[in-house]
Scaffold this motif. Structure first.
Motif, PDB file in Angstrom:
ATOM      1  N   UNK A  65     -11.366  42.632  13.039  1.00 12.89           N
ATOM      2  CA  UNK A  65     -11.568  43.339  11.789  1.00 12.89           C
ATOM      3  C   UNK A  65     -12.882  42.931  11.125  1.00 12.89           C
ATOM      4  N   UNK A  66     -13.412  43.873  10.369  1.00  7.03           N
ATOM      5  CA  UNK A  66     -14.606  43.652   9.564  1.00  7.03           C
ATOM      6  C   UNK A  66     -14.142  43.633   8.115  1.00  7.03           C
ATOM      7  N   UNK A  67     -14.471  42.550   7.400  1.00  8.56           N
ATOM      8  CA  UNK A  67     -14.051  42.396   6.007  1.00  8.56           C
ATOM      9  C   UNK A  67     -15.287  42.475   5.117  1.00  8.56           C
ATOM     10  N   UNK A  68     -15.246  43.384   4.155  1.00  6.48           N
ATOM     11  CA  UNK A  68     -16.365  43.550   3.223  1.00  6.48           C
ATOM     12  C   UNK A  68     -15.913  43.098   1.844  1.00  6.48           C
ATOM     13  N   UNK A  69     -16.692  42.220   1.245  1.00  5.56           N
ATOM     14  CA  UNK A  69     -16.415  41.678  -0.078  1.00  5.56           C
ATOM     15  C   UNK A  69     -17.470  42.205  -1.044  1.00  5.56           C
ATOM     16  N   UNK A  70     -17.032  42.733  -2.174  1.00  2.00           N
ATOM     17  CA  UNK A  70     -17.947  43.256  -3.190  1.00  2.00           C
ATOM     18  C   UNK A  70     -17.991  42.307  -4.381  1.00  2.00           C
ATOM     19  N   UNK A  71     -19.191  42.111  -4.901  1.00  2.00           N
ATOM     20  CA  UNK A  71     -19.412  41.239  -6.054  1.00  2.00           C
ATOM     21  C   UNK A  71     -20.219  41.992  -7.095  1.00  2.00           C
ATOM     22  N   UNK A  72     -19.972  41.683  -8.352  1.00  2.00           N
ATOM     23  CA  UNK A  72     -20.700  42.299  -9.455  1.00  2.00           C
ATOM     24  C   UNK A  72     -22.006  41.554  -9.694  1.00  2.00           C
ATOM     25  N   UNK A  73     -22.999  42.268 -10.188  1.00  2.00           N
ATOM     26  CA  UNK A  73     -24.248  41.609 -10.595  1.00  2.00           C
ATOM     27  C   UNK A  73     -24.092  40.918 -11.950  1.00  2.00           C
ATOM     28  N   UNK A  74     -23.017  41.189 -12.677  1.00  2.00           N
ATOM     29  CA  UNK A  74     -22.808  40.618 -14.010  1.00  2.00           C
ATOM     30  C   UNK A  74     -22.473  39.132 -13.947  1.00  2.00           C
ATOM     31  N   UNK A  75     -22.889  38.391 -14.959  1.00  2.00           N
ATOM     32  CA  UNK A  75     -22.526  36.984 -15.118  1.00  2.00           C
ATOM     33  C   UNK A  75     -22.757  36.146 -13.881  1.00  2.00           C
ATOM     34  N   UNK A  76     -21.692  35.465 -13.431  1.00  2.00           N
ATOM     35  CA  UNK A  76     -21.815  34.604 -12.252  1.00  2.00           C
ATOM     36  C   UNK A  76     -21.441  35.349 -10.966  1.00  2.00           C
TER      37      UNK A  76
END
Length: 95
Positions: A65-76
């Motif tokens: 499996x390929x796991x994609x994690x998304x992160x916000x540009x906000x804060x930390x």
């Protein structure tokens, strides 16, 4: 000068860990923690189902499996989303 007995020392060292284990509040995953702990690759763009103007994505491959994690540009840069794709569907993910 007296030395602690081994059992007393073990208990003293484990108390902070026990306190964290009993803490019912979830700890948010920041990108800094993810980056240090999880082997990954940067994606130029997030997949369509995770894409947003204020996000960036990282990818890991585990098992089939390929796991994609998304992160916000906000804060930390907190973790804001996740998607898993079969490795044989990699071509569709990259489009």
């Amino acid at each position: 000068m007296t030395f602690m007995k081994p059992l007393t020392l073990l208990l003293a060292l484990s108390l902070p860990t026990l306190a964290l284990a009993d803490n019912p509040e979830p700890m948010p995953l920041s990108y800094a923690v993810f980056e240090a702990a999880i082997p990954h690759m940067d994606l130029a763009e997030c997949p369509r189902d995770l894409a947003a103007e204020d996000r960036f994505c990282r990818v890991t491959v585990s098992h089939d499996e390929v796991h994609v994690f998304a992160f916000s540009y906000d804060g930390d840069s907190p973790f804001v989303g996740h998607a898993t794709y079969p490795a044989d569907g990699l071509e569709a993910l990259l489009q």
